[in-house]
Design a protein around this motif. Structure first.
Motif: not given
Length: 80
Positions: A41-65
C-alpha cells in the motif's frame, strides 16, 4: 514548511499474501508467467514540519500508531 512524504507498507517476508496469490493466479490464466509477486500500500501525505527529519519522525509515528501493524508489516518512508 510542507514536506511531501511517501509511505509504502508491505507484509514482512514469510507472511501470507492472499491478494498477491490471487493476482499471480489471474496473470497465469491470462498467459503471463510471473515469479514472486507481493502487494503493498502506498500513502502520499503532506506534512507540516520544521525540517525533513521532523517530517520523517511524524511519518514514522503515523505508521506505528495507525497505518502499519509492526508484527506483520514493514514500511519505508521517503521525504521530498
Amino acid at each position: 514548511m510542507k514536506f511531501d512524504v511517501t509511505i509504502t507498507i508491505a507484509l514482512k517476508e514469510g507472511m501470507l499474501d492472499p491478494e498477491a496469490r490471487a493476482i499471480r493466479h489471474a496473470l497465469a490464466n491470462l498467459g503471463f508467467a510471473t515469479g514472486d509477486l507481493s502487494t503493498a500500500r502506498l500513502f502520499r501525505i503532506s506534512i507540516d514540519a520544521e525540517d525533513a527529519a521532523a517530517a520523517r519522525e511524524e511519518a514514522r509515528a503515523i505508521c506505528e500508531r495507525l497505518l502499519a501493524n509492526p508484527v506483520i508489516h514493514r514500511y519505508t518512508i521517503e521525504v521530498e
